[in-house]
Enzyme design. Structure first.
Site, PDB file in Angstrom:
ATOM      1  N   MET A  72      41.279 -25.101 -78.552  1.00  0.00           N
ATOM      2  CA  MET A  72      40.491 -25.542 -79.811  1.00  0.00           C
ATOM      3  C   MET A  72      41.429 -26.026 -80.863  1.00  0.00           C
ATOM      4  O   MET A  72      40.872 -26.496 -81.660  1.00  0.00           O
ATOM      5  CB  MET A  72      39.756 -24.031 -80.441  1.00  0.00           C
ATOM      6  CG  MET A  72      38.650 -23.605 -79.274  1.00  0.00           C
ATOM      7  SD  MET A  72      37.774 -22.378 -80.147  1.00  0.00           S
ATOM      8  CE  MET A  72      36.467 -22.100 -79.018  1.00  0.00           C
ATOM      9  N   ARG A  73      42.651 -26.455 -80.395  1.00  0.00           N
ATOM     10  CA  ARG A  73      43.356 -27.171 -81.509  1.00  0.00           C
ATOM     11  C   ARG A  73      43.086 -28.831 -80.957  1.00  0.00           C
ATOM     12  O   ARG A  73      43.367 -29.346 -81.903  1.00  0.00           O
ATOM     13  CB  ARG A  73      44.964 -27.015 -81.101  1.00  0.00           C
ATOM     14  CG  ARG A  73      45.532 -25.626 -81.337  1.00  0.00           C
ATOM     15  CD  ARG A  73      45.550 -25.304 -82.734  1.00  0.00           C
ATOM     16  NE  ARG A  73      46.118 -26.414 -83.603  1.00  0.00           N
ATOM     17  CZ  ARG A  73      47.310 -26.291 -84.144  1.00  0.00           C
ATOM     18  NH1 ARG A  73      48.234 -25.526 -83.510  1.00  0.00           N
ATOM     19  NH2 ARG A  73      47.854 -27.261 -84.748  1.00  0.00           N
ATOM     20  N   HIS A  74      42.119 -29.043 -80.255  1.00  0.00           N
ATOM     21  CA  HIS A  74      41.694 -30.317 -79.936  1.00  0.00           C
ATOM     22  C   HIS A  74      40.569 -30.745 -80.744  1.00  0.00           C
ATOM     23  O   HIS A  74      39.443 -29.856 -80.418  1.00  0.00           O
ATOM     24  CB  HIS A  74      41.737 -30.459 -78.310  1.00  0.00           C
ATOM     25  CG  HIS A  74      43.060 -30.624 -77.798  1.00  0.00           C
ATOM     26  ND1 HIS A  74      43.608 -31.657 -77.528  1.00  0.00           N
ATOM     27  CD2 HIS A  74      43.611 -29.474 -77.298  1.00  0.00           C
ATOM     28  CE1 HIS A  74      45.022 -31.410 -76.997  1.00  0.00           C
ATOM     29  NE2 HIS A  74      44.805 -30.063 -76.854  1.00  0.00           N
ATOM     30  N   ARG A  75      40.655 -31.294 -81.698  1.00  0.00           N
ATOM     31  CA  ARG A  75      39.654 -31.677 -82.659  1.00  0.00           C
ATOM     32  C   ARG A  75      38.706 -32.725 -82.716  1.00  0.00           C
ATOM     33  O   ARG A  75      37.413 -32.671 -82.666  1.00  0.00           O
ATOM     34  CB  ARG A  75      40.032 -31.498 -84.200  1.00  0.00           C
ATOM     35  CG  ARG A  75      40.946 -30.376 -84.564  1.00  0.00           C
ATOM     36  CD  ARG A  75      41.873 -30.662 -85.841  1.00  0.00           C
ATOM     37  NE  ARG A  75      42.964 -31.411 -85.046  1.00  0.00           N
ATOM     38  CZ  ARG A  75      44.082 -31.992 -85.893  1.00  0.00           C
ATOM     39  NH1 ARG A  75      44.085 -31.818 -87.356  1.00  0.00           N
ATOM     40  NH2 ARG A  75      45.118 -32.636 -85.520  1.00  0.00           N
ATOM     41  N   ARG A 172      36.973 -40.265 -73.772  1.00  0.00           N
ATOM     42  CA  ARG A 172      38.214 -40.707 -74.494  1.00  0.00           C
ATOM     43  C   ARG A 172      39.033 -39.325 -75.045  1.00  0.00           C
ATOM     44  O   ARG A 172      40.006 -39.197 -74.724  1.00  0.00           O
ATOM     45  CB  ARG A 172      37.970 -41.400 -75.558  1.00  0.00           C
ATOM     46  CG  ARG A 172      39.222 -42.162 -76.320  1.00  0.00           C
ATOM     47  CD  ARG A 172      38.805 -42.848 -77.555  1.00  0.00           C
ATOM     48  NE  ARG A 172      40.006 -43.719 -78.092  1.00  0.00           N
ATOM     49  CZ  ARG A 172      39.968 -44.363 -79.040  1.00  0.00           C
ATOM     50  NH1 ARG A 172      38.772 -44.573 -79.871  1.00  0.00           N
ATOM     51  NH2 ARG A 172      40.927 -45.273 -79.391  1.00  0.00           N
ATOM     52  N   HIS A 176      42.694 -37.322 -73.868  1.00  0.00           N
ATOM     53  CA  HIS A 176      43.706 -37.300 -74.837  1.00  0.00           C
ATOM     54  C   HIS A 176      44.099 -35.748 -74.588  1.00  0.00           C
ATOM     55  O   HIS A 176      45.499 -35.420 -74.597  1.00  0.00           O
ATOM     56  CB  HIS A 176      43.306 -37.145 -76.232  1.00  0.00           C
ATOM     57  CG  HIS A 176      44.034 -36.819 -77.334  1.00  0.00           C
ATOM     58  ND1 HIS A 176      45.528 -37.808 -77.505  1.00  0.00           N
ATOM     59  CD2 HIS A 176      44.442 -35.977 -78.118  1.00  0.00           C
ATOM     60  CE1 HIS A 176      45.963 -37.150 -78.351  1.00  0.00           C
ATOM     61  NE2 HIS A 176      45.521 -35.924 -78.851  1.00  0.00           N
ATOM     62  N   ARG A 181      47.823 -31.630 -71.996  1.00  0.00           N
ATOM     63  CA  ARG A 181      47.732 -30.413 -71.434  1.00  0.00           C
ATOM     64  C   ARG A 181      47.899 -30.244 -69.813  1.00  0.00           C
ATOM     65  O   ARG A 181      47.527 -29.376 -69.496  1.00  0.00           O
ATOM     66  CB  ARG A 181      46.355 -29.556 -71.782  1.00  0.00           C
ATOM     67  CG  ARG A 181      46.166 -29.569 -73.119  1.00  0.00           C
ATOM     68  CD  ARG A 181      47.393 -28.856 -73.932  1.00  0.00           C
ATOM     69  NE  ARG A 181      46.762 -28.799 -75.458  1.00  0.00           N
ATOM     70  CZ  ARG A 181      47.386 -27.843 -76.182  1.00  0.00           C
ATOM     71  NH1 ARG A 181      48.692 -27.070 -75.600  1.00  0.00           N
ATOM     72  NH2 ARG A 181      47.124 -27.591 -77.332  1.00  0.00           N
TER      73      ARG A 181
HETATM   74  C1  LIG Z   1      53.261 -28.689 -75.322  1.00  0.00           C
HETATM   75  C2  LIG Z   1      52.477 -28.280 -76.502  1.00  0.00           C
HETATM   76  C3  LIG Z   1      53.081 -27.627 -77.480  1.00  0.00           C
HETATM   77  C4  LIG Z   1      52.753 -27.312 -78.727  1.00  0.00           C
HETATM   78  N1  LIG Z   1      53.180 -26.368 -79.420  1.00  0.00           N
HETATM   79  C5  LIG Z   1      52.541 -26.092 -80.768  1.00  0.00           C
HETATM   80  C6  LIG Z   1      53.182 -25.222 -81.673  1.00  0.00           C
HETATM   81  O1  LIG Z   1      54.252 -24.752 -81.401  1.00  0.00           O
HETATM   82  N2  LIG Z   1      52.250 -25.068 -82.930  1.00  0.00           N
HETATM   83  C7  LIG Z   1      51.125 -25.555 -83.226  1.00  0.00           C
HETATM   84  O2  LIG Z   1      50.887 -25.291 -84.304  1.00  0.00           O
HETATM   85  N3  LIG Z   1      50.714 -26.504 -82.331  1.00  0.00           N
HETATM   86  C8  LIG Z   1      51.279 -26.819 -81.140  1.00  0.00           C
HETATM   87  N4  LIG Z   1      50.502 -27.555 -80.286  1.00  0.00           N
HETATM   88  C9  LIG Z   1      49.314 -28.229 -80.558  1.00  0.00           C
HETATM   89  C10 LIG Z   1      49.413 -29.477 -80.865  1.00  0.00           C
HETATM   90  O3  LIG Z   1      50.291 -29.549 -82.332  1.00  0.00           O
HETATM   91  C11 LIG Z   1      48.122 -30.404 -81.248  1.00  0.00           C
HETATM   92  O4  LIG Z   1      47.420 -29.493 -82.141  1.00  0.00           O
HETATM   93  C12 LIG Z   1      47.196 -30.070 -80.145  1.00  0.00           C
HETATM   94  O5  LIG Z   1      48.059 -30.736 -78.866  1.00  0.00           O
HETATM   95  C13 LIG Z   1      46.076 -30.830 -80.379  1.00  0.00           C
HETATM   96  O6  LIG Z   1      46.541 -32.274 -80.232  1.00  0.00           O
HETATM   97  P1  LIG Z   1      45.800 -33.479 -81.313  1.00  0.00           P
HETATM   98  O7  LIG Z   1      46.043 -33.265 -82.724  1.00  0.00           O
HETATM   99  O8  LIG Z   1      46.657 -34.719 -81.071  1.00  0.00           O
HETATM  100  O9  LIG Z   1      44.348 -33.619 -80.775  1.00  0.00           O
HETATM  101  P2  LIG Z   1      43.048 -33.866 -81.785  1.00  0.00           P
HETATM  102  O10 LIG Z   1      43.025 -32.710 -82.685  1.00  0.00           O
HETATM  103  O11 LIG Z   1      41.975 -33.893 -80.910  1.00  0.00           O
HETATM  104  O12 LIG Z   1      43.319 -35.064 -82.423  1.00  0.00           O
HETATM  105  C14 LIG Z   1      43.285 -36.540 -81.924  1.00  0.00           C
HETATM  106  C15 LIG Z   1      43.892 -37.615 -82.503  1.00  0.00           C
HETATM  107  O13 LIG Z   1      43.088 -37.643 -83.376  1.00  0.00           O
HETATM  108  C16 LIG Z   1      44.009 -37.972 -84.776  1.00  0.00           C
HETATM  109  N5  LIG Z   1      43.937 -36.868 -85.861  1.00  0.00           N
HETATM  110  C17 LIG Z   1      43.078 -35.663 -85.650  1.00  0.00           C
HETATM  111  N6  LIG Z   1      43.231 -34.932 -86.825  1.00  0.00           N
HETATM  112  C18 LIG Z   1      43.970 -35.777 -87.770  1.00  0.00           C
HETATM  113  C19 LIG Z   1      44.079 -35.428 -88.914  1.00  0.00           C
HETATM  114  N7  LIG Z   1      43.814 -34.400 -89.767  1.00  0.00           N
HETATM  115  N8  LIG Z   1      44.947 -36.455 -89.624  1.00  0.00           N
HETATM  116  C20 LIG Z   1      45.120 -37.875 -88.992  1.00  0.00           C
HETATM  117  N9  LIG Z   1      45.034 -37.978 -87.749  1.00  0.00           N
HETATM  118  C21 LIG Z   1      44.439 -36.918 -87.047  1.00  0.00           C
HETATM  119  C22 LIG Z   1      45.378 -38.118 -84.172  1.00  0.00           C
HETATM  120  O14 LIG Z   1      45.585 -39.131 -83.716  1.00  0.00           O
HETATM  121  C23 LIG Z   1      45.337 -37.053 -83.087  1.00  0.00           C
HETATM  122  O15 LIG Z   1      46.333 -37.425 -82.077  1.00  0.00           O
HETATM  123  C24 LIG Z   1      51.228 -27.906 -78.961  1.00  0.00           C
HETATM  124  C25 LIG Z   1      50.645 -28.753 -78.019  1.00  0.00           C
HETATM  125  C26 LIG Z   1      51.299 -29.059 -76.906  1.00  0.00           C
HETATM  126  C27 LIG Z   1      50.596 -29.921 -75.807  1.00  0.00           C
END
Ligand SMILES: Cc1cc2nc3c(=O)[nH]c(=O)nc-3n(C[C@H](O)[C@H](O)[C@H](O)COP(=O)(O)OP(=O)(O)OC[C@H]3O[C@@H](n4cnc5c(N)ncnc54)[C@H](O)[C@@H]3O)c2cc1C
Length: 227
Positions: A72-75, A172, A176, A181
């Site tokens: 759910m970190r994927h927004r 898309r 991502h 993942r």
């Molecule tokens: C191997 C691995 C280890 C990780 N370890 C940790 C950890 O230790 N602690 C932790 O907190 N998280 C961790 N994460 C989670 C990581 O930080 C991301 O939250 C997660 O991978 C989702 O990626 P994302 O934000 O690119 O995706 P989405 O939220 O789907 O966003 C997609 C893209 O949209 C853009 N975007 C989205 N929201 C914004 C915004 N608010 N401002 C600007 N651009 C935006 C960016 O370009 C982003 O790449 C880890 C992830 C991975 C894969």
């Protein structure tokens, strides 16, 4: 880890149709396998991503809470609904790694590798988890039996407890998620995901590959970089 494709709309042809509105307007492009492959190759290579947003995949996923949290970190382009620990009693379903799951972490943060544990380590992990799960489930039931609200009692349940959720996303945003993942030698930007998160992502990728084979092929060919 259970991933079920609930519904899907979106095809390689739809990607091409969306892209060709640039030059054809309202004309409906004929499907031409060779040209469509070339177009999807170009879109992926040059990262013209918006034509890949015209589609939807809905999955029902059953996974431990620690995986759900990572998912759910994927927004962006993701919609979620999850089982409630306030409105229903949770199920006594808990995660125990199989003996195939590597247990020992080597390397450093950002470039982890894992190797298999010894039988003793695996036994300790399994025994510790089972003991913790049984104890916490007993405490959960004890609180519920005394009339304590589910939303309070759930505090004792560990992150290895399974939860169920629905996620909908477009191709898309799905790519991502896969780029981050899954661990792949073909990837331009290597990722080191948690094994259990990758177990979910691998099942999602199999459906994506089956339903959008050309898009998946070009995603892989161009280093699994999200367009
Ligand atoms: C191997 C691995 C280890 C990780 N370890 C940790 C950890 O230790 N602690 C932790 O907190 N998280 C961790 N994460 C989670 C990581 O930080 C991301 O939250 C997660 O991978 C989702 O990626 P994302 O934000 O690119 O995706 P989405 O939220 O789907 O966003 C997609 C893209 O949209 C853009 N975007 C989205 N929201 C914004 C915004 N608010 N401002 C600007 N651009 C935006 C960016 O370009 C982003 O790449 C880890 C992830 C991975 C894969």
């Amino acid at each position: 880890m259970d991933v079920e494709l609930v519904q899907q709309a979106g095809t390689d042809a739809m990607v091409c149709r969306a892209a060709r509105v640039s030059t054809l307007g309202k004309e409906f492009p004929e499907i031409n396998d060779m040209k469509d492959r070339g177009l999807i190759n170009f879109l992926m290579r040059d990262r013209h991503g918006s034509p890949f947003e015209h589609g939807i995949f809905t999955f029902r996923i059953s996974a431990p809470i620690f995986v759900v949290r990572e998912f759910m970190r994927h927004r962006a382009g993701m919609s979620y609904n999850e089982e409630s620990g306030r409105y229903k009693e949770l199920e006594p379903v808990f995660y125990v790694p199989s003996d195939k799951r590597p247990l020992v972490q080597v390397g450093k943060a950002g470039a982890y590798d894992f190797k298999m544990g010894t039988f003793g380590q695996w036994w300790t992990a399994e025994e510790s988890m089972r003991t913790a799960y049984v104890t916490s489930w007993d405490m959960y039931q004890r609180m519920l039996a005394e009339g304590i609200a589910r939303e309070v009692a759930r505090s004792v349940l560990p992150v290895g407890t399974f939860s169920n959720f629905y996620v909908s996303c477009n191709p898309r945003s799905l790519m991502h998620l896969l780029s981050l993942r899954t661990k792949s030698h073909d990837a331009t930007y290597k990722s080191f995901p948690q094994v259990e998160m990758q177990m979910v992502a691998d099942q999602i990728e199999a459906e994506f590959k089956r339903l959008m084979p050309v898009t998946h092929e070009m995603f892989t060919k161009h280093g699994r970089v999200t367009p």
